[in-house]
Design a protein around this motif. Structure first.
Motif, PDB file in Angstrom:
ATOM      1  N   GLU A 147       0.819  -1.214   0.000  1.00  0.00           N
ATOM      2  CA  GLU A 147       0.000   0.000   0.000  1.00  0.00           C
ATOM      3  C   GLU A 147       0.851   1.262   0.000  1.00  0.00           C
ATOM      4  OE1 GLU A 147      -2.730  -0.160   3.201  1.00  0.00           O
ATOM      5  OE2 GLU A 147      -3.865  -1.867   2.399  1.00  0.00           O
ATOM      6  N   ASN A 148       2.048   1.188   0.581  1.00  0.00           N
ATOM      7  CA  ASN A 148       2.930   2.353   0.611  1.00  0.00           C
ATOM      8  C   ASN A 148       3.478   2.702  -0.771  1.00  0.00           C
ATOM      9  OD1 ASN A 148       2.777   2.731   3.445  1.00  0.00           O
ATOM     10  ND2 ASN A 148       4.286   1.106   3.749  1.00  0.00           N
ATOM     11  N   LEU A 149       3.382   1.761  -1.710  1.00  0.00           N
ATOM     12  CA  LEU A 149       3.929   1.963  -3.055  1.00  0.00           C
ATOM     13  C   LEU A 149       2.835   1.980  -4.113  1.00  0.00           C
ATOM     14  CD1 LEU A 149       6.858  -0.624  -2.711  1.00  0.00           C
ATOM     15  CD2 LEU A 149       6.990   1.850  -2.333  1.00  0.00           C
ATOM     16  N   ALA A 150       1.591   2.142  -3.679  1.00  0.00           N
ATOM     17  CA  ALA A 150       0.454   2.002  -4.593  1.00  0.00           C
ATOM     18  C   ALA A 150       0.458   3.021  -5.726  1.00  0.00           C
ATOM     19  CB  ALA A 150      -0.855   2.102  -3.814  1.00  0.00           C
ATOM     20  N   GLY A 151       1.042   4.184  -5.503  1.00  0.00           N
ATOM     21  CA  GLY A 151       1.007   5.219  -6.527  1.00  0.00           C
ATOM     22  C   GLY A 151       2.134   5.157  -7.527  1.00  0.00           C
ATOM     23  N   LEU A 152       3.036   4.189  -7.389  1.00  0.00           N
ATOM     24  CA  LEU A 152       4.201   4.135  -8.263  1.00  0.00           C
ATOM     25  C   LEU A 152       3.871   3.626  -9.661  1.00  0.00           C
ATOM     26  CD1 LEU A 152       7.088   2.704  -6.048  1.00  0.00           C
ATOM     27  CD2 LEU A 152       6.600   5.075  -6.627  1.00  0.00           C
ATOM     28  N   GLN A 153       4.649   4.108 -10.608  1.00  0.00           N
ATOM     29  CA  GLN A 153       4.587   3.585 -11.973  1.00  0.00           C
ATOM     30  C   GLN A 153       5.501   2.372 -12.065  1.00  0.00           C
ATOM     31  OE1 GLN A 153       5.939   6.338 -14.954  1.00  0.00           O
ATOM     32  NE2 GLN A 153       5.847   4.831 -16.611  1.00  0.00           N
ATOM     33  N   HIS A 154       5.073   1.367 -12.839  1.00  0.00           N
ATOM     34  CA  HIS A 154       5.879   0.180 -13.076  1.00  0.00           C
ATOM     35  C   HIS A 154       6.136   0.040 -14.571  1.00  0.00           C
ATOM     36  CE1 HIS A 154       5.553  -1.426  -8.934  1.00  0.00           C
ATOM     37  NE2 HIS A 154       4.388  -0.793  -8.947  1.00  0.00           N
ATOM     38  N   VAL A 155       7.337  -0.406 -14.908  1.00  0.00           N
ATOM     39  CA  VAL A 155       7.761  -0.487 -16.307  1.00  0.00           C
ATOM     40  C   VAL A 155       8.184  -1.910 -16.634  1.00  0.00           C
ATOM     41  CG1 VAL A 155       9.362   0.392 -18.050  1.00  0.00           C
ATOM     42  CG2 VAL A 155       8.564   1.902 -16.212  1.00  0.00           C
ATOM     43  N   GLY A 156       7.634  -2.475 -17.691  1.00  0.00           N
ATOM     44  CA  GLY A 156       8.047  -3.791 -18.156  1.00  0.00           C
ATOM     45  C   GLY A 156       9.231  -3.669 -19.101  1.00  0.00           C
ATOM     46  N   LEU A 157      10.275  -4.454 -18.856  1.00  0.00           N
ATOM     47  CA  LEU A 157      11.516  -4.341 -19.630  1.00  0.00           C
ATOM     48  C   LEU A 157      11.711  -5.467 -20.637  1.00  0.00           C
ATOM     49  CD1 LEU A 157      14.113  -3.395 -16.853  1.00  0.00           C
ATOM     50  CD2 LEU A 157      12.831  -1.852 -18.352  1.00  0.00           C
ATOM     51  N   ARG A 158      11.012  -6.552 -20.457  1.00  0.00           N
ATOM     52  CA  ARG A 158      11.284  -7.746 -21.257  1.00  0.00           C
ATOM     53  C   ARG A 158      10.709  -7.635 -22.663  1.00  0.00           C
ATOM     54  NH1 ARG A 158      12.909 -12.937 -20.136  1.00  0.00           N
ATOM     55  NH2 ARG A 158      12.021 -14.609 -21.412  1.00  0.00           N
ATOM     56  N   CYS A 159      11.419  -8.204 -23.630  1.00  0.00           N
ATOM     57  CA  CYS A 159      10.903  -8.283 -25.001  1.00  0.00           C
ATOM     58  C   CYS A 159       9.560  -9.010 -24.998  1.00  0.00           C
ATOM     59  CB  CYS A 159      11.860  -9.072 -25.889  1.00  0.00           C
ATOM     60  SG  CYS A 159      13.320  -8.181 -26.444  1.00  0.00           S
ATOM     61  N   PRO A 160       8.641  -8.653 -25.897  1.00  0.00           N
ATOM     62  CA  PRO A 160       7.401  -9.430 -26.018  1.00  0.00           C
ATOM     63  C   PRO A 160       7.713 -10.910 -26.219  1.00  0.00           C
ATOM     64  CG  PRO A 160       7.255  -7.417 -27.294  1.00  0.00           C
ATOM     65  CD  PRO A 160       8.666  -7.500 -26.802  1.00  0.00           C
ATOM     66  N   PRO A 161       6.937 -11.814 -25.611  1.00  0.00           N
ATOM     67  CA  PRO A 161       7.255 -13.247 -25.625  1.00  0.00           C
ATOM     68  C   PRO A 161       7.474 -13.837 -27.019  1.00  0.00           C
ATOM     69  CG  PRO A 161       5.494 -12.796 -24.075  1.00  0.00           C
ATOM     70  CD  PRO A 161       5.737 -11.517 -24.805  1.00  0.00           C
ATOM     71  N   ALA A 162       6.640 -13.457 -27.977  1.00  0.00           N
ATOM     72  CA  ALA A 162       6.779 -14.033 -29.323  1.00  0.00           C
ATOM     73  C   ALA A 162       8.122 -13.669 -29.938  1.00  0.00           C
ATOM     74  CB  ALA A 162       5.638 -13.552 -30.211  1.00  0.00           C
ATOM     75  N   LEU A 163       8.539 -12.425 -29.770  1.00  0.00           N
ATOM     76  CA  LEU A 163       9.824 -11.992 -30.305  1.00  0.00           C
ATOM     77  C   LEU A 163      10.962 -12.682 -29.562  1.00  0.00           C
ATOM     78  CD1 LEU A 163      11.632 -10.216 -32.047  1.00  0.00           C
ATOM     79  CD2 LEU A 163      11.274  -8.350 -30.401  1.00  0.00           C
ATOM     80  N   MET A 164      10.850 -12.777 -28.240  1.00  0.00           N
ATOM     81  CA  MET A 164      11.905 -13.416 -27.449  1.00  0.00           C
ATOM     82  C   MET A 164      12.070 -14.871 -27.844  1.00  0.00           C
ATOM     83  SD  MET A 164      13.977 -12.202 -25.245  1.00  0.00           S
ATOM     84  CE  MET A 164      15.486 -13.136 -25.112  1.00  0.00           C
ATOM     85  N   ALA A 165      10.956 -15.557 -28.102  1.00  0.00           N
ATOM     86  CA  ALA A 165      11.021 -16.967 -28.495  1.00  0.00           C
ATOM     87  C   ALA A 165      11.768 -17.130 -29.819  1.00  0.00           C
ATOM     88  CB  ALA A 165       9.614 -17.538 -28.611  1.00  0.00           C
ATOM     89  N   LYS A 166      11.516 -16.246 -30.767  1.00  0.00           N
ATOM     90  CA  LYS A 166      12.221 -16.312 -32.050  1.00  0.00           C
ATOM     91  C   LYS A 166      13.711 -16.054 -31.873  1.00  0.00           C
ATOM     92  CE  LYS A 166       8.404 -15.054 -35.146  1.00  0.00           C
ATOM     93  NZ  LYS A 166       7.943 -14.092 -36.185  1.00  0.00           N
ATOM     94  N   LEU A 167      14.045 -15.109 -31.003  1.00  0.00           N
ATOM     95  CA  LEU A 167      15.453 -14.798 -30.776  1.00  0.00           C
ATOM     96  C   LEU A 167      16.178 -15.971 -30.122  1.00  0.00           C
ATOM     97  CD1 LEU A 167      15.034 -11.138 -29.462  1.00  0.00           C
ATOM     98  CD2 LEU A 167      16.132 -11.798 -31.614  1.00  0.00           C
ATOM     99  N   GLU A 168      15.517 -16.611 -29.173  1.00  0.00           N
ATOM    100  CA  GLU A 168      16.151 -17.702 -28.446  1.00  0.00           C
ATOM    101  C   GLU A 168      16.298 -18.959 -29.294  1.00  0.00           C
ATOM    102  OE1 GLU A 168      13.702 -17.967 -25.003  1.00  0.00           O
ATOM    103  OE2 GLU A 168      14.884 -16.498 -23.861  1.00  0.00           O
TER     104      GLU A 168
END
Length: 280
Positions: free
Chosen positions: A137-158
């Motif tokens: 609750e103390n962090l409820a107002g924070l923004q969160h950012v996703g860093l990972r490549c979209p799964p479909a693209l990551m699967a092709k890369l791997e």
């Protein structure tokens, strides 16, 4: 001007210079990467976060629960600092950003409904830590950012699958690869510190993608903000990977919290000029 007066002035200047150079010069405010000891309960997190814009914490060491955990202490130090900040996660992919953007301001059942829509990668411990932070609750107002490549693209890369034009457009441009980067990758895999199934191409692409997301955050939120990044140690080892790519495009002071547990690591500074690519 008398010779005696001139001598007094020169003496004063000399003494002033001695005073300045007798102190250890501060680290550059911008475009620098600094390392700290392995994080512990004894670390002075308030001092660490006071002068940096980006703090990287090894995702493998993040833990939920006790407020005495290093990751919790770092979060509290950022909250007490008073400067606006956000949290970025390498176990959340960027395609979920629209869902993440719904979190600030929501509480109770409404917040749980948003959290339930998210899909996490990573270890069970990392996922548990993320859920605990999202529900704090103390962090409820924070923004969160996703860093990972979209799964479909990551699967092709791997799997080394051929990318189509749409895939290529998702990959960031304008970065320079580190010298001997592939050799370092091979050494880490051989030493058991990397993922054998993760090709060098996949590693480079995922690191550059995460770096571009961090860069986009600062360009949108403002350079006066701060960002806490939970990232795999392998993607920030020795100041390479994500921190180095970030330094190629924006001037921010970055702190990498070591995860080796082997004691202090000398600070390694990387200026934007040394990174090889000017900010675009």
């Amino acid at each position: 001007m008398s010779a005696r007066f001139l001598a007094v002035v020169l003496c004063a200047i000399a003494l002033s210079g001695c005073t300045v150079f007798s102190r250890k010069p501060p680290l550059p405010r911008h475009a620098a990467i600094e390392h700290s000891d392995a994080p512990s309960a004894r670390t002075d997190y308030a001092a660490l976060v006071a002068e940096v814009e980006v703090a990287y914490f090894p995702a493998e060491r993040a833990a939920s629960g006790a407020r005495s955990e290093p990751s919790a202490l770092l979060l509290e130090a950022l909250r007490q600092n008073g400067t606006p900040f956000a949290i970025a996660w390498d176990i959340l992919d960027a395609s979920q950003q629209t869902v993440l953007d719904e979190l600030p301001g929501k509480s109770g059942a409404a917040r749980e409904e948003v959290i339930a829509q998210l899909e996490f990668s990573g270890t069970g411990r990392a996922r548990e830590h993320l859920r605990a932070v999202l529900r704090d609750e103390n962090l409820a107002g924070l923004q969160h950012v996703g860093l990972r490549c979209p799964p479909a693209l990551m699967a092709k890369l791997e799997t080394r699958e051929r990318l189509n034009a749409e895939d290529e457009n998702l990959l960031p441009r304008g970065f320079t690869l580190p010298s001997a980067g592939f050799e370092g990758y091979a050494e880490r895999v051989a030493a058991g510190r990397g993922e054998p199934a993760r090709s060098y191409r996949a590693q480079v692409a995922s690191q550059q993608y995460a770096a571009e997301r961090i860069i986009e955050y600062f360009r949108a939120a403002g350079m006066q903000n701060k960002l806490l990044v939970f990232l795999r140690a392998d993607d920030m080892e020795a100041g390479q990977g994500v921190p180095r790519y970030v330094a190629q495009k924006i001037k921010v002071r970055q702190l990498v919290l070591d995860s080796s547990g082997g004691g202090p690591i000398p600070a390694k500074l990387l200026t934007q000029a040394e990174s090889g690519v000017p900010a675009r």
